[in-house]
Design a protein around this motif. Structure first.
Motif, PDB file in Angstrom:
ATOM      1  N   ILE A 347       0.585  -1.930   0.129  1.00  0.00           N
ATOM      2  CA  ILE A 347      -0.194  -0.010   0.110  1.00  0.00           C
ATOM      3  C   ILE A 347       1.155   0.891   0.281  1.00  0.00           C
ATOM      4  N   ALA A 348       2.046   1.074   1.059  1.00  0.00           N
ATOM      5  CA  ALA A 348       2.891   2.267   0.739  1.00  0.00           C
ATOM      6  C   ALA A 348       3.417   2.897  -0.584  1.00  0.00           C
ATOM      7  N   ALA A 349       4.301   1.319  -1.208  1.00  0.00           N
ATOM      8  CA  ALA A 349       4.737   1.838  -2.400  1.00  0.00           C
ATOM      9  C   ALA A 349       3.585   2.822  -3.821  1.00  0.00           C
ATOM     10  N   GLN A 350       1.926   1.740  -3.294  1.00  0.00           N
ATOM     11  CA  GLN A 350       1.201   2.604  -4.544  1.00  0.00           C
ATOM     12  C   GLN A 350       0.227   3.435  -4.532  1.00  0.00           C
ATOM     13  N   ARG A 351       0.949   4.292  -2.831  1.00  0.00           N
ATOM     14  CA  ARG A 351       0.409   5.680  -2.862  1.00  0.00           C
ATOM     15  C   ARG A 351       1.746   6.355  -2.381  1.00  0.00           C
ATOM     16  N   GLU A 352       2.887   6.235  -2.875  1.00  0.00           N
ATOM     17  CA  GLU A 352       3.535   6.985  -2.769  1.00  0.00           C
ATOM     18  C   GLU A 352       4.174   8.240  -3.517  1.00  0.00           C
ATOM     19  N   THR A 353       3.289   7.848  -4.511  1.00  0.00           N
ATOM     20  CA  THR A 353       2.864   8.983  -5.848  1.00  0.00           C
ATOM     21  C   THR A 353       1.692   9.587  -6.135  1.00  0.00           C
ATOM     22  N   VAL A 354       0.741   8.797  -5.486  1.00  0.00           N
ATOM     23  CA  VAL A 354      -0.124   9.886  -5.270  1.00  0.00           C
ATOM     24  C   VAL A 354       0.192  10.763  -3.636  1.00  0.00           C
ATOM     25  N   PRO A 355      -0.945  11.985  -4.638  1.00  0.00           N
ATOM     26  CA  PRO A 355      -0.325  13.436  -3.519  1.00  0.00           C
ATOM     27  C   PRO A 355      -1.918  13.680  -2.613  1.00  0.00           C
ATOM     28  N   PHE A 356      -2.721  13.287  -2.425  1.00  0.00           N
ATOM     29  CA  PHE A 356      -3.688  13.159  -1.870  1.00  0.00           C
ATOM     30  C   PHE A 356      -3.821  12.413  -0.676  1.00  0.00           C
ATOM     31  N   PRO A 357      -4.282  13.092   0.698  1.00  0.00           N
ATOM     32  CA  PRO A 357      -4.493  11.758   1.668  1.00  0.00           C
ATOM     33  C   PRO A 357      -5.393  10.764   1.129  1.00  0.00           C
ATOM     34  N   ALA A 358      -5.599  10.274   2.204  1.00  0.00           N
ATOM     35  CA  ALA A 358      -6.415   8.765   1.997  1.00  0.00           C
ATOM     36  C   ALA A 358      -8.103   9.028   2.432  1.00  0.00           C
ATOM     37  N   PHE A 359      -8.426  10.492   2.825  1.00  0.00           N
ATOM     38  CA  PHE A 359      -9.816  10.646   2.915  1.00  0.00           C
ATOM     39  C   PHE A 359      -9.588  11.374   1.394  1.00  0.00           C
ATOM     40  N   PHE A 360      -9.090  12.628   0.655  1.00  0.00           N
ATOM     41  CA  PHE A 360      -9.846  13.181   0.005  1.00  0.00           C
ATOM     42  C   PHE A 360      -9.896  11.675  -0.936  1.00  0.00           C
TER      43      PHE A 360
END
Length: 539
Positions: A347-360
């Motif tokens: 999950i951390a690897a996937q979210r590395e390029t995501v600019p927004f927090p999980a809520f958004f």
């Protein structure tokens, strides 16, 4: 039972004063009566007037008035016009005081005929599809039941689709809907009370219940709440629902909508009351309880073990529909220790390029999916299906590739949406969709503690709700041991000995005999043994 009418007392008093005003009587002049009808209806083209002259020596004029399109024209031609023209000897009798009795008993050949004395009753009957009969120089009029017109045929329900059981659903015809229920419950104790609701539409609303089984206090409450409605129009049962529900500030439905006659019949047999609205294929059933919205008619056509398994699945669906996105937000934002290490790394690897927090992320995907769902419902069916499927695939894949959201979030939102679609009741499914956003906010603010606090508040709110005075969470809260045979666990039908205590009449709670458990008795065992012995001898 708490009073419902203190806040409506002034409106009710004004309406009573208006309703108590005397209506003008019908004139004896045929021309004056027909002129008054034309003036009141604006000389509408669909208000048809047919004048007949009977008699040889003494001529008498008779007029038939009806609204084209909502009457059965064949019945008017065969049982009214031809019947009147064939009775040549009526001319002298029609001049007498009992003219309408002669017409009612010896001429008019339709099922229901009633005398009318005032204009309010006349226009109400006319606009309901009845034919009005005037006789020149005779006060009053006759109303003949000739309701008809084009109607949708009986089809399979669209929102309460079942695998087993009857394949018929209600239509927009009030008479057809009540007849379908009466075909199931062939009992004289099925009582029907008609009402008129809506100052402009004069919509026919009917209360149906089983006398002796339904609770008299609830029947009285339903009757008074319906009579207290002061509104111009009623176009569907949803108009009625918002005026008679106990609590208007809750996302949960406190009245049950049924589209199947077998569902209405089973609820009547438990002591509930059904409210039919002319022009609506959905029947309101009161009082409603929370567990009722997770039950289907299929549950009673399957074995109890299968039905219980399906109900446990629906409980899991309920939990996923509300808590899945919130739990993901809480775990990825505050509580990383809740996630297994290997999964956390992915999950951390996937979210590395995501600019927004999980809520958004969650809000963006949920809103996008709601837009696609609404587009699929509103568009024509062939186009809507394509938009829903292709749109979800294209938008989800493009969002992941663009790095706007993570693949894990797309999976969570998709599972949540599928679970929401699997909720048996559409009104409850909409409520869960709204509550989901509230739990997402709580999870983004306080983590798992916010979800727990929200769950506690949700249970308190559910326990505080009432449906026509009956606790919404019964028989779980308050806990009634004798009524838990049809909740999350559905026991065999031979265990259903008692009706719901807080819903049905307390003097008639027993609905089947004792010791209904199936199984061979001694006599049946002897028969089986003898059959086995004969089979062995033959072999």
């Amino acid at each position: 039972m708490p009073s419902f009418f203190k806040q409506k007392k002034n409106n009710k008093d004004r309406r009573n004063k208006r309703d108590n005003r005397p209506s003008p009587s019908i004139d004896c002049s045929l021309d004056a009566n027909l002129a008054h009808i034309k003036q009141k209806t604006g000389n509408s083209a669909d208000v048809i007037t047919r004048t007949l002259t009977v008699g040889n020596e003494f001529k008498t004029d008779i007029a038939l008035v009806y609204v084209d399109g909502i009457v059965d024209s064949q019945s008017i031609n065969d049982f009214l016009i031809e019947a009147i023209l064939e009775k040549h000897e009526l001319n002298e009798k029609l001049m007498q005081q009992e003219a309408f009795n002669v017409m009612k008993e010896g001429v008019v050949a339709v099922g229901s005929v009633k005398p009318i004395k005032d204009w309010d009753e006349l226009f109400s009957s006319l606009m309901s599809g009845e034919t009005i009969i005037f006789i020149d120089k005779v006060n009053g009029a006759l109303s003949a039941d000739t309701k008809g017109g084009e109607r949708r045929s009986i089809e399979e329900p669209t929102t309460q689709v079942n695998i087993m059981g009857p394949k018929v659903g209600f239509t927009e015809s009030l008479g057809t809907n009540m007849a379908m229920v009466r075909r199931i419950i062939k009992n004289t104790n099925v009582w029907v009370e008609p009402l008129k609701v809506g100052k402009v539409t004069n919509t026919d609303v009917t209360i149906m219940y089983i006398n002796g089984i339904a609770n008299e206090k609830i029947i009285k409450e339903v009757r008074e709440r319906l009579k207290s409605i002061d509104i111009d129009s009623v176009l569907d049962s949803g108009y009625i629902e918002v005026f008679i529900e106990d609590e208007a500030t809750t996302p949960f439905p406190t009245l049950y909508r049924a589209e199947r006659p077998d569902v209405v019949a089973s609820n009547l047999l438990e002591g509930r009351i059904a409210i039919f609205v002319d022009g609506s294929p959905f029947v309101l059933v009161v009082p409603a309880v929370f567990v009722q919205f997770f039950q289907t008619a299929d549950d009673y056509y399957f074995r109890s073990d299968i039905a219980t398994s399906l109900r446990f699945l629906r409980v899991l669906i309920f939990i996923i529909s509300i808590f899945a996105p919130a739990l993901y937000i809480a775990a990825t934002t505050f509580h990383h220790e809740m996630i297994p290490t290997k999964l956390l790394i992915v999950i951390a690897a996937q979210r590395e390029t995501v600019p927004f927090p999980a809520f958004f992320e969650a809000v963006l995907m949920e809103v996008t999916f709601e837009i696609l769902r609404e587009a699929g419902v509103r568009l024509p069916k062939p186009v809507g299906t394509a938009v829903s499927i292709v749109g979800a695939l294209v938008v989800g894949q493009a969002a992941v590739e663009a790095g706007v959201v993570s693949a894990a979030m797309v999976i969570i939102v998709a599972i949540t949406a599928i679970a929401n679609f699997a909720t048996p009741n559409f009104a409850m499914a909409i409520s869960l969709r709204l509550l989901r956003f509230g739990f997402m906010i709580a999870a983004a603010t306080f983590g798992i503690y916010g979800i727990v606090l929200g769950g506690i508040l949700l249970m308190v709110h559910l326990s505080s709700l009432r449906s026509f005075g009956v606790p919404y969470m019964t028989p779980l809260s308050p806990f009634i041991p004798g009524n838990t045979d049809d909740t999350v666990v559905r026991l065999p039908l031979w265990k259903f000995n008692k009706r719901p205590e807080l819903i049905a009449d307390n003097d008639n709670l027993t609905r089947q005999g004792e010791n209904q458990m199936p199984g061979p008795d001694d006599k049946r065992g002897m028969i089986n043994s003898s059959l086995d012995k004969d089979d062995r001898n033959e072999s």
